[in-house]
Design a protein around this motif. Structure first.
Motif, PDB file in Angstrom:
ATOM      1  N   PHE A  81      10.386  29.890 114.687  1.00 55.48           N
ATOM      2  CA  PHE A  81       9.490  30.926 115.209  1.00 55.48           C
ATOM      3  C   PHE A  81       8.531  31.430 114.140  1.00 55.48           C
ATOM      4  O   PHE A  81       7.319  31.487 114.358  1.00 55.48           O
ATOM      5  N   ARG A  82       9.054  31.774 112.978  1.00 50.65           N
ATOM      6  CA  ARG A  82       8.206  32.388 111.949  1.00 50.65           C
ATOM      7  C   ARG A  82       7.358  31.372 111.212  1.00 50.65           C
ATOM      8  O   ARG A  82       6.332  31.724 110.640  1.00 50.65           O
ATOM      9  N   GLY A  83       7.758  30.108 111.220  1.00 51.52           N
ATOM     10  CA  GLY A  83       6.886  29.072 110.665  1.00 51.52           C
ATOM     11  C   GLY A  83       5.595  28.971 111.464  1.00 51.52           C
ATOM     12  O   GLY A  83       4.497  28.921 110.901  1.00 51.52           O
ATOM     13  N   GLY A  84       5.722  28.981 112.797  1.00 50.38           N
ATOM     14  CA  GLY A  84       4.533  28.954 113.644  1.00 50.38           C
ATOM     15  C   GLY A  84       3.767  30.254 113.595  1.00 50.38           C
ATOM     16  O   GLY A  84       2.531  30.272 113.613  1.00 50.38           O
ATOM     17  N   LEU A  85       4.504  31.368 113.526  1.00 52.06           N
ATOM     18  CA  LEU A  85       3.847  32.672 113.499  1.00 52.06           C
ATOM     19  C   LEU A  85       3.041  32.854 112.221  1.00 52.06           C
ATOM     20  O   LEU A  85       1.937  33.421 112.240  1.00 52.06           O
ATOM     21  N   GLY A  86       3.583  32.376 111.090  1.00 56.98           N
ATOM     22  CA  GLY A  86       2.841  32.477 109.831  1.00 56.98           C
ATOM     23  C   GLY A  86       1.541  31.702 109.880  1.00 56.98           C
ATOM     24  O   GLY A  86       0.507  32.151 109.366  1.00 56.98           O
ATOM     25  N   PHE A  87       1.555  30.542 110.511  1.00 56.23           N
ATOM     26  CA  PHE A  87       0.340  29.747 110.721  1.00 56.23           C
ATOM     27  C   PHE A  87      -0.634  30.515 111.609  1.00 56.23           C
ATOM     28  O   PHE A  87      -1.822  30.674 111.282  1.00 56.23           O
ATOM     29  N   SER A 121       1.809  29.217 106.060  1.00 62.90           N
ATOM     30  CA  SER A 121       2.976  29.291 106.937  1.00 62.90           C
ATOM     31  C   SER A 121       4.261  29.217 106.118  1.00 62.90           C
ATOM     32  O   SER A 121       5.191  30.008 106.322  1.00 62.90           O
ATOM     33  N   VAL A 122       4.323  28.256 105.205  1.00 60.96           N
ATOM     34  CA  VAL A 122       5.521  28.091 104.373  1.00 60.96           C
ATOM     35  C   VAL A 122       5.700  29.293 103.443  1.00 60.96           C
ATOM     36  O   VAL A 122       6.822  29.794 103.267  1.00 60.96           O
ATOM     37  N   ILE A 123       4.611  29.777 102.851  1.00 57.81           N
ATOM     38  CA  ILE A 123       4.701  30.926 101.943  1.00 57.81           C
ATOM     39  C   ILE A 123       5.211  32.157 102.675  1.00 57.81           C
ATOM     40  O   ILE A 123       6.136  32.862 102.218  1.00 57.81           O
ATOM     41  N   ARG A 124       4.635  32.456 103.833  1.00 59.36           N
ATOM     42  CA  ARG A 124       5.081  33.606 104.627  1.00 59.36           C
ATOM     43  C   ARG A 124       6.543  33.446 105.038  1.00 59.36           C
ATOM     44  O   ARG A 124       7.311  34.408 105.025  1.00 59.36           O
ATOM     45  N   LEU A 125       6.905  32.234 105.419  1.00 59.02           N
ATOM     46  CA  LEU A 125       8.283  31.983 105.854  1.00 59.02           C
ATOM     47  C   LEU A 125       9.265  32.211 104.714  1.00 59.02           C
ATOM     48  O   LEU A 125      10.315  32.856 104.905  1.00 59.02           O
ATOM     49  N   LEU A 126       8.953  31.726 103.526  1.00 56.84           N
ATOM     50  CA  LEU A 126       9.849  31.897 102.388  1.00 56.84           C
ATOM     51  C   LEU A 126       9.970  33.361 101.974  1.00 56.84           C
ATOM     52  O   LEU A 126      11.060  33.821 101.613  1.00 56.84           O
TER      53      LEU A 126
END
Length: 274
Positions: A81-87, A121-126
């Protein structure tokens, strides 16, 4: 006689991608509410499902082991969910700032824009997930990182699915304007009951199981339960998920480019408001 019109850049430029990433990082680090939001909701979900796991874990035998899969499912679902949301949020910030027209008239290529959004996306997710996984260890003794190489396979498949969904929704927003942004928040949730996030595919009706097995995340969540409950890493499930993700991602990229081209023709790139 040579034309004086500017030419489109002929090669992919990591420098332009880095410039876009730096732009979004400046926005992110200058706003503590944005940073807090990245951690807040994953923490609330982790605590809710973690306490439910503790309650169910009072049972014995296989039921207790199955309870341990709840918090793992929640953490993996948050990656999806948050991977897509960060994008999507990084993309929507360009929409809200009415900056898409400027980007499209710059040397930035669509592939570079997409690469920068994937990186964010990856940065926000991490930023959101690393503290939450550490809290899961402290509160409930569940160590997601102990899954090792299996976690890398789970992460790769889930992030590919999330990018595919985000690409498709971004294309719709390009074509139809910010009024379609609700799709960015809701589309992934359609997958939750079908991907068997918190329960095995076998509990679904027979006709719905075929649909569930056509979705890449289903293989990830089934693989996670096999690993947590039975101690078996199902590499075959990860290969199936990767193959389906390759198809889904190709369709998403094609859809994004088609919708972007239609947005250029319709003029909605410069009119991205409601």
């Amino acid at each position: 006689m040579t034309s004086s019109a500017p030419r489109a850049p002929s090669r992919f430029s990591p420098g332009r991608v880095l410039a876009m990433v730096e732009r979004h990082l400046y926005v992110l680090r200058s706003s503590w509410p944005r940073l807090l939001e990245l951690i807040y909701w994953p923490t609330v979900q982790m605590l809710t499902w973690g306490f439910l796991q503790s309650y169910i874990g009072e049972a014995s035998g296989r039921m207790a082991m199955a309870a341990g899969a709840f918090i793992g499912s929640m953490l993996l679902w948050d990656i999806l969910f948050r991977g897509g949301l960060g994008f999507s949020i990084s993309f929507l910030e360009e929409v809200w700032a009415k900056n898409l027209g400027n980007l499209m008239m710059s040397p930035l290529r669509p592939s570079e824009l997409v690469a920068s959004l994937m990186t964010m996306s990856v940065i926000r997710l991490l930023i959101g997930m690393v503290p939450v996984t550490l809290m899961a260890i402290f509160f409930f003794g569940f160590n997601l990182w102990a899954l090792g190489l299996a976690l890398a396979a789970f992460f790769a498949n889930l992030i590919l699915t999330s990018w595919s969904i985000a690409l498709f929704t971004s294309g719709i927003i390009l074509r139809h304007g910010a009024g379609a942004e609700g799709i960015a928040w809701s589309l992934t949730f359609i997958l939750m009951p079908l991907c068997a996030v918190y329960y095995p595919v076998a509990v679904l009706p027979d006709w719905l199981q075929h649909l569930a097995w056509s979705l890449p995340p289903t293989y990830v969540f089934e693989g996670m339960r096999a690993l947590v409950i039975d101690g078996i890493f199902r590499a075959d499930l990860m290969i199936w998920a990767l193959g389906l993700n390759a198809i889904v991602f190709a369709v998403a990229v094609t859809s994004f480019l088609i919708l972007m081209n239609r947005a250029r023709i319709a003029g909605t790139l410069l009119q991205s408001s409601e």
